[in-house]
Design an enzyme around this catalytic site. Sequence first.
Site, mmCIF file in Angstrom:
data_model
loop_
_atom_site.group_PDB
_atom_site.id
_atom_site.type_symbol
_atom_site.label_atom_id
_atom_site.label_comp_id
_atom_site.label_asym_id
_atom_site.label_seq_id
_atom_site.Cartn_x
_atom_site.Cartn_y
_atom_site.Cartn_z
ATOM 1 N N ARG A 127 0.842 -1.207 0.000
ATOM 2 C CA ARG A 127 0.000 0.000 0.000
ATOM 3 C C ARG A 127 0.876 1.257 0.000
ATOM 4 O O ARG A 127 0.532 2.274 -0.591
ATOM 5 C CB ARG A 127 -0.964 -0.009 1.200
ATOM 6 C CG ARG A 127 -1.778 1.260 1.301
ATOM 7 C CD ARG A 127 -3.086 1.137 2.077
ATOM 8 N NE ARG A 127 -3.045 0.268 3.226
ATOM 9 C CZ ARG A 127 -2.486 0.561 4.399
ATOM 10 N NH1 ARG A 127 -1.909 1.724 4.587
ATOM 11 N NH2 ARG A 127 -2.501 -0.324 5.387
ATOM 12 N N TYR A 165 -17.499 15.901 -14.811
ATOM 13 C CA TYR A 165 -17.980 14.516 -14.797
ATOM 14 C C TYR A 165 -18.992 14.326 -13.655
ATOM 15 O O TYR A 165 -18.782 14.828 -12.549
ATOM 16 C CB TYR A 165 -16.770 13.584 -14.644
ATOM 17 C CG TYR A 165 -17.141 12.163 -14.375
ATOM 18 C CD1 TYR A 165 -17.913 11.444 -15.286
ATOM 19 C CD2 TYR A 165 -16.736 11.520 -13.207
ATOM 20 C CE1 TYR A 165 -18.274 10.132 -15.040
ATOM 21 C CE2 TYR A 165 -17.084 10.213 -12.955
ATOM 22 C CZ TYR A 165 -17.864 9.527 -13.871
ATOM 23 O OH TYR A 165 -18.212 8.230 -13.622
ATOM 24 N N ASP A 194 -8.563 18.502 -14.208
ATOM 25 C CA ASP A 194 -8.814 17.121 -14.624
ATOM 26 C C ASP A 194 -8.438 17.032 -16.099
ATOM 27 O O ASP A 194 -9.101 17.621 -16.955
ATOM 28 C CB ASP A 194 -10.297 16.776 -14.402
ATOM 29 C CG ASP A 194 -10.624 15.339 -14.784
ATOM 30 O OD1 ASP A 194 -9.947 14.775 -15.669
ATOM 31 O OD2 ASP A 194 -11.577 14.766 -14.211
ATOM 32 N N LYS A 205 -9.297 5.961 -19.109
ATOM 33 C CA LYS A 205 -9.632 6.459 -20.456
ATOM 34 C C LYS A 205 -8.407 6.359 -21.375
ATOM 35 O O LYS A 205 -7.952 5.280 -21.639
ATOM 36 C CB LYS A 205 -10.190 7.882 -20.346
ATOM 37 C CG LYS A 205 -11.118 8.104 -19.139
ATOM 38 C CD LYS A 205 -12.333 7.201 -19.136
ATOM 39 C CE LYS A 205 -13.185 7.501 -17.900
ATOM 40 N NZ LYS A 205 -14.230 6.511 -17.674
HETATM 41 C C1 LIG Z 1 -13.396 13.567 -16.872
HETATM 42 C C2 LIG Z 1 -13.485 12.403 -15.941
HETATM 43 N N1 LIG Z 1 -12.885 12.475 -14.751
HETATM 44 C C3 LIG Z 1 -12.924 11.457 -13.869
HETATM 45 C C4 LIG Z 1 -13.629 10.293 -14.145
HETATM 46 C C5 LIG Z 1 -13.674 9.189 -13.133
HETATM 47 O O1 LIG Z 1 -12.772 8.187 -13.464
HETATM 48 P P1 LIG Z 1 -12.969 6.643 -13.068
HETATM 49 O O2 LIG Z 1 -14.183 6.166 -13.799
HETATM 50 O O3 LIG Z 1 -11.690 6.020 -13.526
HETATM 51 O O4 LIG Z 1 -13.152 6.581 -11.609
HETATM 52 C C6 LIG Z 1 -14.260 10.168 -15.375
HETATM 53 C C7 LIG Z 1 -15.010 8.945 -15.692
HETATM 54 O O5 LIG Z 1 -15.707 8.852 -16.685
HETATM 55 C C8 LIG Z 1 -14.204 11.250 -16.294
HETATM 56 O O6 LIG Z 1 -14.810 11.201 -17.485
#
Ligand SMILES: Cc1ncc(COP(=O)(O)O)c(C=O)c1O
Length: 380
Positions: free
Chosen positions: A46, A98, A170, A195
């Site tokens: 961890r 998101y 992000d 992604k």
């Molecule tokens: C722009 C964005 N940030 C964060 C996330 C969250 O990521 P995760 O699904 O890997 O937890 C997503 C998920 O679709 C996203 O599109």
Amino acid sequence: MNFETKVIHGGTQEDPATGAVVPPIYQTSTYHQQELGGNAPYEYTRGENPTRFAVESVMASLENGKYGYAFSSGMAAIHAVMTLLHEGDHLVMGNDVYGGTFRLVNSILAELGVSYTAVDTADPDAVAAAIQPNTKMVYLETPSNPLLHVTDIQKAADIAHDAGAMAVVDNTFASPYNQTPLDLGADIVVASGTKYLGGHSDTVSGFVVTSDTDLADKIKMIQLSIGAVLSPQESFLVQRSLKTLALRVERHNSNAQTLAEWLNEQPEVQKVYYPGLPGTPDYEIAKQQMRGFGGMISIELQDGLDTKHFVENLDIFQLAESLGGVESLIEVPAVMTHASIPREVRLENGIKDELVRISVGVENVDDLQADLAQGLAGLH
Ligand SMILES: Cc1ncc(COP(=O)(O)O)c(C=O)c1O
């Protein structure tokens, strides 16, 4: 080193113990300590794992940062960053982030006493107006999800810094191939590795990168304490995928540009959201701060056309959540990825019930265009 070289040679790309050209999967939870209380470099996975350290160092290098941290999902990474906030703090965030990020802020953080104001971060005046004396963070997505609005990162970061707050971006949609927010004044970059970074729709991961030593120490402490670390297997998979990030994203960019321009000409399509289409403020900012415009497009069909029929009757584009994989996907945010945002908030922020989001893959672009064409033709 240029980006295409860094994905292969940046960070830790070989195993220091053996010289293996690929960091092995250190599938261990613990390590033999030679001496009691001897401060061994590896004690427990961890906290320390060489496979995770390897992918963390490559991610730091790709984002032009000093420190990288890998988490078990994008949300775990975002949560780690949000844990920098405390009761009484205020957050300014984008109003089309998101859905899961909105849910985290609107429920978990709100319960912990962190307040927020959601604004269109593409409008610097709106960001400045939302700042309060207790604002500690400005959090934004650019391009945003799902409306692909582009925020001037430098301007937003300057507003945050003038207020004594940190700027967090992000970078999931752009990926570091297209954009490196730390170079534009951001203090922290966060991303869903699920992604473009993972790129093959087969792993879930998240990353935090910063060059600020104090912030890095805090994030490391949060990672160790909360424990949502990326496993050795998943770390290996993401590191493997990163080697082709430049190749993949270049193709995502060119396929999406071609399809966005084509969709813009189709009579069945009312509106196309894509930062690479000239004539919008988004395009002007994207041109300055991005190397490519990305693989995501959103569209609205003409009133009265059946969105459900369209997304269910494509042959190559699969109806699925997520994005950034080699395969093309299509979805309806109001019903799928952004369903956790209350409808009135969604509509207020321009995310209509009929909005369609497309993740353009790396297939042959003629095949993709033909599939969309037959889907649009089927609406008559
Ligand atoms: C722009 C964005 N940030 C964060 C996330 C969250 O990521 P995760 O699904 O890997 O937890 C997503 C998920 O679709 C996203 O599109």
